[in-house]
Design an enzyme around this catalytic site. Structure first.
Site, PDB file in Angstrom:
ATOM      1  CE  LYS A  46      -4.509   0.825   0.252  1.00  0.00           C
ATOM      2  NZ  LYS A  46      -5.589  -0.054  -0.218  1.00  0.00           N
ATOM      3  N   GLY A  47       0.378   2.293  -0.541  1.00  0.00           N
ATOM      4  CA  GLY A  47       1.122   3.542  -0.516  1.00  0.00           C
ATOM      5  C   GLY A  47       0.196   4.664  -0.126  1.00  0.00           C
TER       6      GLY A  47
END
Ligand code: NAD
Length: 416
Positions: free
Chosen positions: A108-109
């Site tokens: 995830k970012g």
């Protein structure tokens, strides 16, 4: 008296993970390896604002686990998108891709920013700088971002372009792109479509006739609005929906298309003439058959879980229920279909998009939707089967299946 330490979102997800690892009897070393993220990157994201100032934001890309394939997971632009939240969301991606049996790991970012406060030009510059600062972690066979809260197909187009300036045209570097740039037909609606498929199946199990149903949806962004539209197309009655500023309620059912049109113009559902105003807190406690949180994390807590009146909850958002609330709902006999099952439609069609990009071949939307249905319903059947045979909750069953697959991949690779 000692006060209880507040758990971080990552600790909360790991409570469920630890229970699954324990039940599966994973050795301590493997358990530890699967609990923590494999790689974490924090970057600064300086942006030249339209008025000439420089604002410096903080961004992250967290690769939780890559045992089953390239890292996969969205990019969130939100003020609460801090390290612990992104870690939690990255780990949920690992268990989700494994539960769906997709050949991916989890990542995830995010950038800690309120995207509503930035102009399109500022968002473009922010996205390019963020992409350049995490670019060394990305590649079509290494890590493939996608949209999440606060980002969309336009954001993915900017990411693809920034990456392409360094590496040449690489549509498979992101999914959830505009169709004109190699996005998949059906991707924008995919998460909501997955929710709608599961609602149909659940309604049959509950003997719920769609026309007598009362569905409540929190969130009217990508996931919430598509969910409302697709479930109302199937004949279900959406009686309430909301956005960050509040919601609308109509006991006879909302006109979802009119609500979508209203939101397009007003950028909010508040003030919609086809219903009464309602707060987000009231919405979660409405008398209804199915409650679908489709906005942000931790909205059903120890405080409001005793007041939830739904017969079942479908978690379209990631991590909308705290562990304390989860226990209360279980004691009250309100089943919860977990996020890693319910909102997996997005990553499933992202997988189709990536496959199409690698093959340079476009699928018809009908094929996309059929394959989506096949994968999500297979996972639903597996989760139900395990939950009933082991007498555990749907969440416990879903995590067990995911964790078991990742542990098996680690063992097969033999890298430790
Ligand atoms: P979005 O940004 O398109 O929409 C978010 C919605 O939530 C908006 O209606 C916004 O007004 C509302 N909202 C924001 N803060 C709120 C608050 N404090 N209270 C109530 N409502 C609030 O985001 P999205 O892509 O629809 O994502 C929603 C959820 O679904 C997130 O948890 C996301 O991680 C999850 N999800 C999204 C996808 C996808 O394909 N977009 C896939 C899987 C999971």
């Amino acid at each position: 008296m000692a006060t209880a330490t507040k758990l971080s979102p990552f600790d909360e997800v790991n409570l469920v993970y630890d229970r699954a690892a324990e039940r599966l009897g994973l050795p301590d070393g493997v358990r530890e390896m699967l609990r923590r993220s494999w790689r974490e990157l924090q970057v600064q994201v300086p942006v030249r604002m339209d008025d000439g100032r420089i604002e410096v934001y903080t961004g992250y890309r967290i690769q939780h686990n890559g045992a089953r394939g390239p890292y996969k997971g969205g990019v969130r632009y939100h003020l609460q998108a801090d390290l612990e939240e992104i870690r939690a969301l990255a780990s949920l991606m690992t268990w989700k891709t494994a539960l769906m049996d997709l050949p991916y790991g989890g990542a995830k970012g995010g950038v800690q920013v309120d995207p509503n406060q930035l102009s399109m030009a500022e968002l473009n510059r922010l996205t390019r700088r963020y992409t350049l600062n995490i670019e060394h972690l990305l590649a079509p066979n290494r890590d493939i971002p996608a949209p999440d809260m606060g980002t969309n197909a336009q954001t993915m187009a900017w990411m693809m372009d920034a990456y392409g300036q360094l590496h040449g045209h690489s549509p498979a570097i992101v999914t959830g792109k505009p169709v004109e740039l190699g996005g998949s037909l059906g991707r924008e609606a995919a998460t909501g479509r997955g929710v709608a498929y599961l609602l149909s199946a659940t309604a049959k199990d509950l003997n719920l006739d769609p026309k007598d149903s009362r569905i409540v949806v929190q969130g009217f962004g990508n996931v919430g609005s598509w969910t409302c539209r697709l479930v109302s197309d199937q004949g279900f009655k959406v009686i309430a929906a909301s956005g960050v500023r509040g919601g609308v309620y109509n006991a006879n059912g909302l006109d979802v298309q009119a609500l979508r049109d209203y939101q397009t113009i007003s950028r909010t559902v508040v003030g919609f003439p086809g219903g009464e105003a309602i707060t987000n807190a009231e919405l979660l406690e409405l008398e209804c058959d199915v409650l679908i949180p489709a906005a942000i994390d931790n909205v059903i807590t120890g405080a409001n879980a005793p007041k939830v009146k739904a017969k079942i909850i479908l978690e379209a958002a990631n991590h909308p229920i705290t562990p304390e609330a989860d226990d209360i709902l279980e004691d009250r006999g309100i089943p919860v279909l977990p996020d890693i099952l319910v909102n997996a439609g997005g990553v499933i069609v992202s997988y189709f998009e990536w496959t199409q990009n690698l093959q340079e071949f476009r699928w018809e939307e009908e094929r996309v939707n059929q394959e989506l249905h096949k994968i999500i319903m297979r996972a639903y059947d597996e989760v139900r089967e395990r939950a009933s045979s082991q007498r555990i909750t749907y969440r416990e069953a879903a995590f067990e299946i995911g964790v078991q697959r990742v542990a098996h991949a680690v063992e097969l690779r033999g890298f430790v």
